[in-house]
Design a protein around this motif. Sequence first.
Motif, PDB file in Angstrom:
ATOM      1  N   HIS A 284      80.104 -50.762  -7.427  1.00 28.38           N
ATOM      2  CA  HIS A 284      80.337 -50.131  -6.046  1.00 28.38           C
ATOM      3  C   HIS A 284      79.473 -49.794  -5.088  1.00 28.38           C
ATOM      4  N   ARG A 285      80.173 -49.438  -4.605  1.00 31.76           N
ATOM      5  CA  ARG A 285      79.685 -49.077  -3.137  1.00 31.76           C
ATOM      6  C   ARG A 285      79.821 -47.540  -2.073  1.00 31.76           C
TER       7      ARG A 285
ATOM      8  N   SER B 286      82.798 -51.773 -14.376  1.00 25.07           N
ATOM      9  CA  SER B 286      83.725 -52.160 -13.746  1.00 25.07           C
ATOM     10  C   SER B 286      84.887 -51.450 -14.343  1.00 25.07           C
TER      11      SER B 286
ATOM     12  N   LEU C 158      85.445 -48.270 -14.318  1.00 21.94           N
ATOM     13  CA  LEU C 158      85.445 -47.683 -12.938  1.00 21.94           C
ATOM     14  C   LEU C 158      86.783 -47.672 -12.558  1.00 21.94           C
TER      15      LEU C 158
ATOM     16  N   ARG D  39      81.754 -39.442 -10.790  1.00 18.40           N
ATOM     17  CA  ARG D  39      80.489 -39.610  -9.378  1.00 18.40           C
ATOM     18  C   ARG D  39      81.202 -38.212  -8.775  1.00 18.40           C
TER      19      ARG D  39
ATOM     20  N   GLY E 111      88.317 -44.590  -5.513  1.00 13.84           N
ATOM     21  CA  GLY E 111      87.729 -45.148  -5.488  1.00 13.84           C
ATOM     22  C   GLY E 111      87.532 -46.262  -4.020  1.00 13.84           C
TER      23      GLY E 111
END
Length: 305
Positions: A137-138, A160, A163, A170, A233
């Motif tokens: 992720h970024r 992943s 996520l 997060r 996200g």
Amino acid sequence: MEEVKTFIVLEDDEDTRLDAFLAQEIQSRSRTYIQALIKDKKVTVNEKIEKASYKVSEEDIVEISIPEPKELNIEPENIDVEIVYEDSELAVIYKPRGMVVHPAPGNYTGTLVNALLYHMKGNLSSINGIIRPGIVHRIDKDTSGLLLIAKTDNAHRHLSHQLKNHSIKRVYFLICHNEVKEDEFTVDAPIGRNPKDRLKMAVVVSGKNAVTHFKVLSRGEGYTYLQATLETGRTHQIRVHMAYKGYPLLGDPLYGPKNPKIKIDGQLLHAGVIGFVHPFTNEFMEFSNEPPQVFKEALRKLSLD
């Protein structure tokens, strides 16, 4: 060999900036990339060189020459990077403000990926290819904080999946303009590309589902310190959701006020907590990290600490 594309401007696109017009017509290329081609005189309007800010007119003939893609070779670079945790499967990295996560056109050096290739001797997941090895992720260039890095393809697939299922914890910390009245609130508003400015994201009906949970930590005169927990996200999610609510982030160059009283280079947003299930041990792991000095100084000056 260059690929030449020609477009005729229709009535609906009249008075649109040249770079915005081409970004709309060639959606496989970013506006930044197109601006670079305009600067390199690879774009003509009615056989004349024009600037990116040129406003196109109906029946203008726009021609763009797109160079053949260069074979990329991303080099390892001995750049200091803080490794918070590392094992054979994954790593947790602290990314400082001002560092780009992975190479992109016009920016192939000095990124976190260049640093990781050096420090981890190339032991990174190959799932995202040569440009984004190991990147699960970024976070934005001026956002600081913790990032998950996959060292194996198996770890990458597991992380992943977490996520996608919104099971990775997060938590971000931010300072915003204006005093937030609610102690806790949730923004559930879809995010997509801003139809008026492709450099920005926005809350749009056709956007992707985006949910952020906010909690006020302290209030000052005209500013608020908050914690944000991501459920999804999306690109610029926290920045867009806060601007949408009328609380743009302090220092945000895209979504903040044009003439802020306090000028800070880059949004004050910090990815301070990350938690996940380890793909090999099945153990839940959580890591936290303090905001950078510029963030702490802003908290002190605004009496938010």
